[in-house]
Each structure stands twice: as C-alpha cells, then as structure tokens.
Design a protein around this motif. Structure first.
Motif: not given
Length: 323
Positions: A228-242
C-alpha cells in the motif's frame, strides 16, 4: 540511486513545469479576472454524459447533480484563476460523477506479453534490455478502473468564445477500484481501491487543448504482495495551434508522480516524464512523443512479486497521436 538532494531538485523542476501558466500573445488581451456564471432563472440541474478517448486513457463520465443548481460556467483564459474558482467551496460536494475508464495501450501491451511472448520480444532493442512496448507503457499500473467522484463541477469557457466543447473542471474526492494490477506488463490479480483529493480539468477547442490533474491520495491492495502506498501526482498537457512550432512550453506535457510506503513513508517509486507535441497546420491530429524515466525500489513489492534486489530505472518512450 541518485541522492535525495538530486531527487528533490528534479521534483522541484518538474513541479514548476507542471504548474506553469503559459504567457499570451502580445496582441491578445489577457485578464486575470474571471466570470462565474451561476444557473440562470429557469435552468435546472440535469444529468450529462461526457466521453473522452485517447490511446492511453479512454473514459465515459456520468455527471449527476446532487442539488437542483445547474452546473456553473467559469469564463476565464487564466489557468490560475480557473484553479482558484474550482477550489472555492469544494469542501461540500454538489455533484457526483460516475466513471468507467480503460487504458488501451497498457492493456494491449500486457495482453501481447501474456498471449504472444514471441511477438513481445520482437519489440526488444538488441541486447540492451530495453523493450519498446514496456517503455511505451511503464507508469501505468492498472488496465482499467471504475470510480465515483464527489465534489464540484464547472463548465469552462474562454472570454468571448462562441464555440462549445467538452470543457469541464472538477475538484473534490475520488473513490476508484479495479481488479488487476500491472507489473512489468503482466496482469496480476489484485482487488485494489483508491481514495484521493484532486483538481482536474479539460479544455478542448479546435485551436487549443489543455488538461491538468493534480492529485494526492492513498492506494490500497488486497494482494499482500503489492504494498500500500500514498502518492502525489501532477499532470499538465497543453496543445495550442496559435503558438509557433518550437514553442516547447506551450505545446508540451509534464508528469510527476511519487509513491511512498504507507508504513515508514519510504519513497518506492518516482516518475518524471516530459512530452513534446508537434502541431501541423491542416492536420486533424497531432503527433506527440513523451520521454522520461521511472525509478522504482524493490520495496514496492513483497513476497513472490519482490523479484528485484536493487533499484531500477526504466526509460519511458511513448509516441502517440492526439486528436
């Protein structure tokens, strides 16, 4: 194993990148203010179905209001303002979201390894010990899941934007469960469950796609060989055609995930992944490539599943297509 100082330095860099809010063009007017539209007179709350699909994460959501208030709309082009408005009042859940999700590529990779060993070995690179299928799916430890979310939901919209999309933000508590665990691309029987607090969102326009997920929680397993674990997760995804083709911060994604044993708080897993998107004018899809590393400790497992004596570092290489 790298020193703790080096680990901390990498974590801080990745966290800063995950939380980066992109700058806007000089010709554009950018405001830090937001406008939250409450339910209009006559509006009623209603159940909505939302579907998302990608090679690594496909899901269908059922948004169920717990009150008579309709889902509000946050109108802003600032990520930090959207996060702030989502967090406001999130302690008292007003919506329930039921979700069924599957991770197609990790599941397929596990299936190939279990049912066609020869085919799986064809993805090995010489005698390097690197398997392209494992590199493409490392970090995914479940093939599918069902979940129930309790918190706040808001529709997201850019100022003066007329186009509509599946643009939603979520903040609250998530309960998830499944019956399989993935270890080295092998499905292991494990009735697991998870509890977490998260802030998650998705913006989808023809010229811009943005998603984020910041989570902290605990993962519990009935299979005693999976600790068993405790976790921290960060995710960011960006797609910008401009943005220009080489604007790496605005057409990229970043992932940081850390696992700590619930007994003793020892770090047993660290994932650092960065990706680049290559938008091409006129194409309806965008090629993407993620690279990174997953470091794991033998203490992540016990008993029969503890088959390592030393820490391991696995290369991440995930080519994909974003629609």
């Amino acid at each position: 194993m790298p020193s703790f100082t080096n680990h901390l330095r990498l974590i801080c860099i990745a966290a800063a990148l995950c939380l980066h809010t992109p700058a806007t063009f000089a010709a554009e007017t950018h405001t830090e203010e937001s406008h939250v539209e409450d339910a209009k007179s006559g509006d009623v709350s209603k159940t909505e179905v939302v579907f998302e699909a990608s090679p690594y994460y496909t899901n269908v959501d059922l948004n169920v209001p717990l009150t008579k208030e309709a889902i509000p709309t946050i109108t802003s082009d600032s990520e930090s303002v959207i996060y702030r408005d989502l967090i406001k009042g999130s302690l008292i859940p007003r919506y329930m979201v039921l979700e069924a999700s599957v991770y197609p590529t990790p599941w397929l990779s596990s299936y190939i390894k279990s049912h066609s060993t020869n085919l799986y070995r064809q993805f090995e690179i010489g005698n390097t010990g690197i398997n392209l299928l494992e590199s493409a799916t490392v970090g995914f430890q479940e093939p599918w899941a069902v979940s129930a979310f309790f918190g706040n939901v808001a529709k997201l919209n850019r100022p003066k934007e007329q186009r509509q999309g599946n643009n939603y933000g979520y903040t609250g508590y998530l309960f998830s469960a499944g019956n399989k665990h993935i270890k080295s691309n092998m499905l292991v029987p494990d009735d697991w469950y998870e509890f977490e607090w998260k802030i998650k969102g998705n913006i989808d326009y023809p010229d811009e796609k943005l998603s984020w997920s910041f989570r902290v929680g605990g993962h519990f397993n009935t299979n005693k060989d999976v600790n068993d674990v405790t976790y921290v997760s960060l995710h960011r995804s960006n797609l910008d055609l401009r943005y220009p083709f080489l604007a790496w911060l605005e057409n990229a994604n970043y992932d940081l995930r850390m696992h700590f044993l619930q007994r003793g708080a020892k770090m047993v897993r660290l994932e650092l992944i960065a990706g680049k998107k290559f938008p091409i004018s006129g194409w309806r899809y965008t090629p993407t490539v993620d690279v990174g590393v997953v470091w794991s400790s033998p203490d992540e497992y016990s008993g029969a599943l503890r088959d390592m004596r030393n820490n391991t570092t696995t290369l991440v290489f995930r080519p994909s297509i974003e629609f």
